[in-house]
Design an enzyme around this catalytic site. Sequence first.
Site, PDB file in Angstrom:
ATOM      1  CB  CYS A  65      -0.999  -0.025   1.165  1.00 24.07           C
ATOM      2  SG  CYS A  65      -0.293   0.079   2.825  1.00 24.07           S
ATOM      3  CB  THR A  67       3.092   3.275   4.828  1.00 24.99           C
ATOM      4  OG1 THR A  67       1.890   2.642   5.306  1.00 24.99           O
ATOM      5  CG2 THR A  67       2.884   4.784   4.744  1.00 24.99           C
ATOM      6  CG  HIS A  98      15.597 -14.139  13.480  1.00 21.99           C
ATOM      7  ND1 HIS A  98      16.253 -13.282  14.338  1.00 21.99           N
ATOM      8  CD2 HIS A  98      16.572 -14.864  12.867  1.00 21.99           C
ATOM      9  CE1 HIS A  98      17.565 -13.487  14.255  1.00 21.99           C
ATOM     10  NE2 HIS A  98      17.791 -14.426  13.362  1.00 21.99           N
TER      11      HIS A  98
END
Length: 146
Positions: A65, A67, A98
Amino acid sequence: MKIGIGNDHAAVEMKLAIKEYLESLGHEVVNYGTDSNESCNYPEYGAKVGRAVADGDVDCGVLICGTGVGISIAANKVKGVRAAVCSDVTTAHLVKEHNNANIIAFGARIVGIELAKDIVKSYLDAEYQGGRHEQRIAMIHEIENE
Ligand code: RB5
């Protein structure tokens, strides 16, 4: 891999470029995003890709989007989703290694197209490390049951 891609109006051009890039790498891409520049609501597309990943319809997802934040927040409301916003390649491989992120997100108004390609490639090339990370990921998903 089969990859679900989703976006709002802020990221149509970026989505098309990333889709083409992923296909050039040999991946199958399912487009869950809008292809229109008309203003729309990013939660709809975050949820669509989130559900596709959680249901196993695709192996992983890419969300874009303005951001990368709103659409990833929406996807993260779907049980089983671990969507991570990345603006650099180091974070992009670490979220797989991770966090075993099953969706990578970024902002079309934040990163340029070449960096976006590198981010996606870094994420796809990385491998989940398991081990000590297993328990932490299990703890994340326990929160979903509260
Ligand atoms: C749309 O203007 C914008 O708010 C959206 O693309 C995104 O940046 C939200 O997080």
